[in-house]
Structures are given as C-alpha cells and as structure tokens.
Design a protein around this motif. Structure first.
Motif, PDB file in Angstrom:
ATOM      1  N   UNK A  14      23.322   9.222  50.775  1.00 35.66           N
ATOM      2  CA  UNK A  14      21.991   9.421  51.353  1.00 35.66           C
ATOM      3  C   UNK A  14      21.325   8.086  51.660  1.00 35.66           C
ATOM      4  N   UNK A  15      21.419   7.118  50.743  1.00 37.00           N
ATOM      5  CA  UNK A  15      20.802   5.813  50.954  1.00 37.00           C
ATOM      6  C   UNK A  15      21.462   5.063  52.111  1.00 37.00           C
ATOM      7  N   UNK A  24      15.915   8.189  51.177  1.00 34.73           N
ATOM      8  CA  UNK A  24      16.953   8.904  50.444  1.00 34.73           C
ATOM      9  C   UNK A  24      16.344   9.744  49.326  1.00 34.73           C
ATOM     10  N   UNK A  25      15.349   9.180  48.640  1.00 30.13           N
ATOM     11  CA  UNK A  25      14.663   9.912  47.570  1.00 30.13           C
ATOM     12  C   UNK A  25      13.992  11.164  48.114  1.00 30.13           C
ATOM     13  N   UNK A  26      13.359  11.044  49.285  1.00 27.42           N
ATOM     14  CA  UNK A  26      12.707  12.204  49.895  1.00 27.42           C
ATOM     15  C   UNK A  26      13.726  13.257  50.291  1.00 27.42           C
ATOM     16  N   UNK A  34      14.766   6.946  40.651  1.00 28.38           N
ATOM     17  CA  UNK A  34      16.012   7.632  40.318  1.00 28.38           C
ATOM     18  C   UNK A  34      17.128   7.227  41.274  1.00 28.38           C
ATOM     19  N   UNK A  35      16.781   7.035  42.542  1.00 25.02           N
ATOM     20  CA  UNK A  35      17.770   6.569  43.516  1.00 25.02           C
ATOM     21  C   UNK A  35      18.260   5.183  43.138  1.00 25.02           C
TER      22      UNK A  35
END
Length: 294
Positions: A14-15, A24-26, A34-35
C-alpha cells in the motif's frame, strides 16, 4: 523458507503504491504510526531501508523498487486464488465485456431471448477491448476476437470465421458488376491487421492495385463500417460473423463471393474459475446456440 510477516508486506504494498505512509494508512484504515511500525519491521527483516524519507515525503529507494513488483504480483495471485475458491460473488448479475461491434451487432439484438430464459439475471454490457478488466471492473465474462491466447485467462472458441467483401445491393445496382467498377466504389476500410491481410489477398486474387482503392473511411471499429455499408456508402471487408444475418436477409451482398480464411475469431475469455459459475455456463450455452443459428 523464512518469510517476512504478511501484514508487513501488505502495508509495504500500500505504501509503495501510494508513495505515502499517510495515504497508505487511510487505505488500510489504520494509523500512520501503525504503517511506519510495519515498514520498520520489514526493513529490519531485510536489514536495509526500503524507502527514502525526505521532507515529509516517502518514496521507494532502489531496494524497495526491486522488491515492489514481486510483492504486487504475489498479492494479485493471492486475490485470484481467494476468488477462485469463494462462491460466485454476484449470482444475479451478469456483466459482459465485448467489442463495440459484437455488442451492437450480435448481442443487443438477441439478448432479450437470453433474458426471457433467465429472468433472474440482470445483464449488463461493458463494451471495450481491455483484458485487465477482471482485476476490478466486476466483469464476469468477455468476448474477444483473436487467436485464443490470453496469458492467465481461459478461452473458449465460439465459432469459425472468415473475412468477406460486402456491399449494399442498392449500391451495387448503380454500377455494372465488373471488377473495375466494383473496386472503384468507396472503400470503408478497417485498418486492423487481419482485415488488411484480407484486402491485400483480395487485390492479389483479382489483380487490383491496392494503392488505387478509393478509401472513404478508416477505423479499427467494425461497427461504423458495417453501418455505413448497410447505408450503401461503400464496400467493406468485414468479419462474416458480424454480417452473416444481413447477408441472409438480403441487406448486404457477399461481393464476388470473396472470403478470406482467418485464424482470428471470437472467444469467450475469463479467469478459469469464472467458467464454473452457473450464470456463465448458462450464458455460454445460450451464446453457442445463438451463433449456430446465424
């Protein structure tokens, strides 16, 4: 074999796709912290940084770019595997992707018969020629013209085909049906490679200089070519499957009875597990019967 945690790889993917820990977190519905934690775990596993972090921006470094395509492909394959095992996702909806010409000339005029036989199914068309549509466009089955070779997908041949030279009988009635007169008529030209092969072969057969053909329209879309031919606007080399019904009804004539054998034809194409779905099986059975009746 020792592998890094799956969760860390998912966060890395995701990142890498977003080029942003925040985005990515969203996407993953977690906090940015956390990411960052999962990326640090992954970097410790490899004992090397995977991202460059500068001025609140993150981007893959050389090692991250090396890893990224492998992880992306791995998650794509896992998604396909999961989809192959789970049951049919939308059993009451059938989404069909096909060329514009196939949709308009073959499917739309006949689909009411399929709907009468299958009133439980909501049929939707998605006219296009992409093959990556199974990744997220919700397409259940595609109809494609080709040789049946589609990596990662299964294909079922629907019908044999040829390329024929056609024209409206109204247009032909305006000339003496001699070679020079026929080939002096406007040409509605499909510039697709297989059609061009047929035009070249036809000119060779009848001793016509291809460079002297009078081209009125050039396109890769067979739909406007067939429509213009029906309207008496010119002669055209087209797939016999697309115009067989119009020849049978007398709206078009197979000029000079010319036909060019073509290895390319129509195939049903989809991921293998789609062909196991009852709605796809019903559609394939109906479509084969419809083509046999052409």
């Amino acid at each position: 074999m020792r592998l890094p945690p799956l969760k860390s790889l998912q966060v890395f993917l995701a990142a890498a796709q977003q080029q942003s820990f925040k985005c990515a977190a969203e996407q993953l519905h977690v906090t940015q912290a956390a990411v960052s934690q999962q990326i640090r775990l992954l970097e410790r596993f490899f004992d090397t940084p995977l991202f460059d972090r500068e001025n609140n921006q993150t981007r893959l470094n050389a090692k991250g770019q090396l890893l990224f395509p492998y992880i992306e492909k791995a998650f794509e394959q896992m998604t396909l595997g999961v989809n192959a095992v789970i049951s049919e996702p939308n059993p009451f909806s059938l989404r069909i992707s096909a060329l514009h010409s196939v949709t308009s000339l073959l499917l739309v005029p006949k689909i009411s018969d399929f709907q009468q036989q299958n009133p439980d199914l909501n049929v939707q068309f998605s006219p296009n020629n992409k093959l990556d549509l199974f990744q997220g466009d919700g397409v259940d089955i595609a109809i494609r013209r080709g040789l049946g070779q589609y990596p990662g997908l299964e294909s079922h041949k629907l019908i044999d085909d040829a390329i024929v030279l056609v024209a409206s009988p109204l247009l032909l009635s305006t000339i003496k049906q001699e070679l020079n007169a026929i080939f002096s008529l406007p040409l509605l030209e499909d510039i697709s490679s297989d059609i061009q092969e047929a035009i070249t072969a036809c000119c060779s057969t009848f001793g016509i200089n291809k460079a002297q053909l009078h081209i009125k329209l050039s396109t890769t879309d067979a739909l406007p070519i067939v429509q213009q031919a029906l309207a008496g606007q010119g002669i055209a080399f087209v797939s016999k499957v697309l115009v067989k019904q119009y020849i049978k009804q007398g709206q078009l004539v197979n000029v000079l009875d010319y036909a060019y054998d073509n290895p390319r034809t129509l195939y049903l194409v989809a991921p293998p597990h789609h062909f196991l779905w009852p709605k796809v099986k019903r559609f394939e059975k109906w479509l084969r019967a419809a083509f046999a009746a052409l």
